[in-house]
Design an enzyme around this catalytic site. Structure first.
Site, PDB file in Angstrom:
ATOM      1  N   LYS A 281       0.849  -1.209   0.000  1.00 40.60           N
ATOM      2  CA  LYS A 281       0.000   0.000   0.000  1.00 40.60           C
ATOM      3  C   LYS A 281       0.872   1.242   0.000  1.00 40.60           C
ATOM      4  CE  LYS A 281      -3.079   2.576   3.182  1.00 40.60           C
ATOM      5  NZ  LYS A 281      -3.919   2.542   4.405  1.00 40.60           N
ATOM      6  N   LYS A 293      -9.717  12.725   8.990  1.00 40.09           N
ATOM      7  CA  LYS A 293      -9.132  12.331  10.269  1.00 40.09           C
ATOM      8  C   LYS A 293      -9.039  13.533  11.202  1.00 40.09           C
ATOM      9  CE  LYS A 293      -5.983   8.743   8.527  1.00 40.09           C
ATOM     10  NZ  LYS A 293      -6.498   7.601   9.301  1.00 40.09           N
ATOM     11  N   ASP A 304       1.887   6.490   5.389  1.00 43.03           N
ATOM     12  CA  ASP A 304       0.910   5.515   4.893  1.00 43.03           C
ATOM     13  C   ASP A 304       1.349   4.886   3.560  1.00 43.03           C
ATOM     14  OD1 ASP A 304      -1.404   4.211   5.645  1.00 43.03           O
ATOM     15  OD2 ASP A 304      -2.744   5.539   4.538  1.00 43.03           O
ATOM     16  N   ASP A 363     -11.973   6.927   4.768  1.00 37.75           N
ATOM     17  CA  ASP A 363     -10.687   6.711   5.435  1.00 37.75           C
ATOM     18  C   ASP A 363     -10.279   5.226   5.402  1.00 37.75           C
ATOM     19  OD1 ASP A 363      -8.398   7.367   6.785  1.00 37.75           O
ATOM     20  OD2 ASP A 363      -9.368   7.588   8.744  1.00 37.75           O
ATOM     21  N   ARG A 367      -7.832  -0.592   1.699  1.00 39.77           N
ATOM     22  CA  ARG A 367      -8.440  -1.799   1.118  1.00 39.77           C
ATOM     23  C   ARG A 367      -9.039  -1.525  -0.262  1.00 39.77           C
ATOM     24  NH1 ARG A 367     -12.175  -2.145   6.352  1.00 39.77           N
ATOM     25  NH2 ARG A 367     -10.373  -0.998   7.154  1.00 39.77           N
TER      26      ARG A 367
HETATM   27  N1  BES Z   1      -3.784   4.517   7.203  1.00 36.38           N
HETATM   28  C1  BES Z   1      -4.819   4.223   8.104  1.00 36.38           C
HETATM   29  C2  BES Z   1      -4.427   3.215   9.173  1.00 36.38           C
HETATM   30  C3  BES Z   1      -3.419   3.665  10.196  1.00 36.38           C
HETATM   31  C4  BES Z   1      -3.821   4.172  11.406  1.00 36.38           C
HETATM   32  C5  BES Z   1      -2.072   3.520   9.944  1.00 36.38           C
HETATM   33  C6  BES Z   1      -2.885   4.550  12.343  1.00 36.38           C
HETATM   34  C7  BES Z   1      -1.136   3.905  10.884  1.00 36.38           C
HETATM   35  C8  BES Z   1      -1.536   4.416  12.084  1.00 36.38           C
HETATM   36  C9  BES Z   1      -6.028   3.641   7.372  1.00 36.38           C
HETATM   37  O1  BES Z   1      -6.210   4.085   6.072  1.00 36.38           O
HETATM   38  C10 BES Z   1      -7.236   4.045   8.140  1.00 36.38           C
HETATM   39  O2  BES Z   1      -7.489   5.215   8.235  1.00 36.38           O
HETATM   40  N2  BES Z   1      -7.963   3.072   8.667  1.00 36.38           N
HETATM   41  C11 BES Z   1      -9.113   3.318   9.440  1.00 36.38           C
HETATM   42  C12 BES Z   1     -10.165   2.302   9.058  1.00 36.38           C
HETATM   43  C13 BES Z   1     -11.516   2.587   9.638  1.00 36.38           C
HETATM   44  C14 BES Z   1     -12.123   3.804   8.995  1.00 36.38           C
HETATM   45  C15 BES Z   1     -12.385   1.375   9.415  1.00 36.38           C
HETATM   46  C16 BES Z   1      -8.737   3.169  10.901  1.00 36.38           C
HETATM   47  O3  BES Z   1      -7.962   2.290  11.232  1.00 36.38           O
HETATM   48  O4  BES Z   1      -9.214   3.963  11.708  1.00 36.38           O
HETATM   49 ZN    ZN Z   2      -7.328   5.892   5.979  1.00 34.21          ZN
HETATM   50 ZN    ZN Z   3      -4.473   4.684   5.059  1.00 36.33          ZN
END
Ligand code: BES
Ligand code: ZN
Ligand code: ZN
Length: 511
Positions: A281, A293, A304, A363, A367
């Site tokens: 990714k 966020k 990321d 966010d 995926r």
């Molecule tokens: N890039 C983030 C995940 C992440 C969070 C990486 C903290 C490193 C540190 C990912 O794209 C994301 O935002 N995921 C969300 C998913 C949720 C909306 C289901 C998350 O983990 O909050």
């Molecule tokens: Zn995200």
């Molecule tokens: Zn992300």
């Protein structure tokens, strides 16, 4: 003016410890050692008992990565001796040796040491092959010395100066030299591959965006001899890669799918699919998009893209080692920003696989880009797919910062990666992502939705990915917690860690 990166040159030399001529010689000691190990007795004698004295005084306890510097009186070839703690002997692992070399190199740097001797291996009678030890020590020194300083106008201290450090693995026994050298050669490639991944990952979002990341991949491919193909937004649209396009639609920097290919000797003419496709990714920045966020720590979302950067580091190392395998690297890359052109919650996207996905949160974009790349990877009919992604905050909560989450549909593949984790020190912990989790990802109005509830978020995210690989053996490594750090260690600086480069290389090398 931007500073040049530091250089670390590692060699092996057959020489007695007390005869090594350099600026500093690092030796290892276990915690609570009452007596000096046999390997250090002669050095201590020549140094008029300086090592024994430190032990007697109790100034140095041998805790992992503790250091003490002794100044020698001129009889020893080296001006300084550094004691490096190896921790408790019964808990010692290969990674302890790697760390001790990193600690020695990082500490030496603060003293402006240009020639560092490393004799941390083989001290204290721990059984490791010379090859394993040579590799681990080399990796430790190269990775340990690294700091990201491209944007620093001037060095604040010695450790930031653009210097070359000559690291010598000091070995008195002739019989160990060949093995140490063999390990050293591997360690150089892996250490440099990891540092390269870190450098790209550390670059900020105003420098690295999907098109500039693609150019970086092309440059790498030219330098090391890989095939490189870039799918731009027009091509992605022709192919129906609407997951990647949707996520990138809010940014002026358009998305890319980067493909790197290595066809090792012996695999040149084969008509079957690749041995392995590694997928990473690469969100060059993840603001969350319309589901934005919170602003606290949002700057960390430049990291990321670390999964994709790990793929770059892996492919660089694969090419340098000329692995006799057919390996493809796939990096879906986009920038997730809110704007009037962004994809929105409620959108339904027809992905490359043909499956439709209801976007409930912009966010959960990793995926959305990975599902296209994974479906494309599966179409190549490889023997295995391994993906790496900073996918979920839930994985950070589940495992903390010491392990990445390991998911997948194939027990044998997962077990190989678990073994590779133990050797490489990039630790993984197996997590579930089977039917129960997958059921939670079904939408009422599309084939899938991109989020479930908050429970088991790393597992439901993995289950979503697993729906796009068909029956190809697949493993997913959620590196959200381990890809970057702001906790400086004696053996490692801050920023991108380069996690998964050594792990996946160990897996590929043991195939
Ligand atoms: N890039 C983030 C995940 C992440 C969070 C990486 C903290 C490193 C540190 C990912 O794209 C994301 O935002 N995921 C969300 C998913 C949720 C909306 C289901 C998350 O983990 O909050
Ligand atoms: Zn995200
Ligand atoms: Zn992300």
């Amino acid at each position: 003016m931007a500073k040049k990166a530091k250089r670390t040159i590692v060699t092996v030399s057959q020489v007695r410890l007390d005869k090594y001529k350099g600026d500093m010689l690092a030796v290892g000691l276990f915690e609570g050692a009452k007596r000096l190990p046999a390997e250090l007795v002669q050095l201590d004698k020549t140094a008029d008992g300086a090592l024994k004295n430190v032990l007697k005084l109790g100034d140095f306890t041998g805790k992992a990565n503790e250091t003490a510097v002794l100044y020698t009186s001129g009889k020893v070839g080296c001006k300084r001796i550094m004691l490096v703690g190896l921790g408790q002997k019964d808990k010692f692992k290969l990674d302890g040796l790697r760390q001790s070399a990193g600690t020695a190199a990082r500490t030496a740097e603060k003293l402006a040491v240009a020639r560092l001797g490393l004799a941390v291996h083989g001290t204290g009678g721990v059984k490791l092959s010379a090859e394993q030890a040579g590799q681990a020590v080399t990796e430790g020194a190269i990775v340990g010395r690294y700091d990201y300083q491209e944007y620093l106008s001037e060095a604040k201290d010695n450790s930031q100066k653009d210097t070359t450090m000559r690291v010598t693995i000091v070995e008195p026994k002739a019989s160990a030299v060949t093995g140490l050298n063999r390990g050293r050669r591997v360690g150089v490639v892996l250490g440099e591959g990891q540092n390269y991944a870190r450098t790209i990952a550390n670059k900020p979002g105003n420098e690295i965006n999907p098109p500039s990341l693609a150019r970086e991949a092309q440059k790498l491919a030219r330098e090391v001899g890989l095939k490189c193909k870039i799918f731009d937004e027009r091509k992605l649209s022709d192919m129906g890669m609407n997951g990647i396009l949707a996520v990138g639609s809010g940014s002026a920097s358009k998305p890319r799918l980067i493909m790197l290919e290595h066809k090792g000797r012996r695999t040149g003419n084969q008509k079957t699919g690749p041995d392995v496709v590694v997928v990473g990714k690469a969100m060059t920045f993840d603001s969350g998009g319309i589901s934005i966020k919170p602003s606290a720590n949002m700057e960390e979302m430049k990291f990321d893209k670390t999964g994709g950067c790990a793929v770059l580091g892996i492919m660089k190392a694969v090419a340098a080692m000329k692995l006799p395998l057919h390996v493809v690297g796939l990096i879906p890359s986009a920038e997730n920003l809110p704007s009037h052109t962004s994809y929105r919650p409620g959108d339904i996207v027809r992905t490359y696989s043909g499956k439709t996905v209801e976007v409930q949160n912009t966010d959960a974009e990793g995926r959305m880009i990975l599902c296209d790349a994974l479906a494309y990877a599966a179409k190549m009919k490889p023997k295995a797919i391994v993906d790496m992604a900073t996918l979920t905050g839930a994985c950070v909560v589940a495992l903390g910062v010491h392990y990445a989450g390991l998911f997948g549909n194939n027990a044998a593949l997962k077990s190989k990666l678990e073994n590779a984790a133990q050797v490489s020190g990039d630790l993984v912990w197996a997590m579930p992502s089977d039917e129960g989790y997958f059921a939670e990802m079904k939408s009422k109005i599309a084939d899938l939705k991109n989020i479930s509830n908050r429970k088991g978020g790393a597992c439901t995210a993995a289950a979503f990915l697993g729906d796009f690989v068909g029956d190809v053996p697949w493993a997913h490594i959620d590196i959200a917690a381990v890809a970057d750090t702001d906790a400086e260690k004696p053996y490692r600086g801050v920023g991108a860690t380069g996690f998964a480069v050594r792990l996946v290389m160990e897996y590929l090398r043991s195939k």
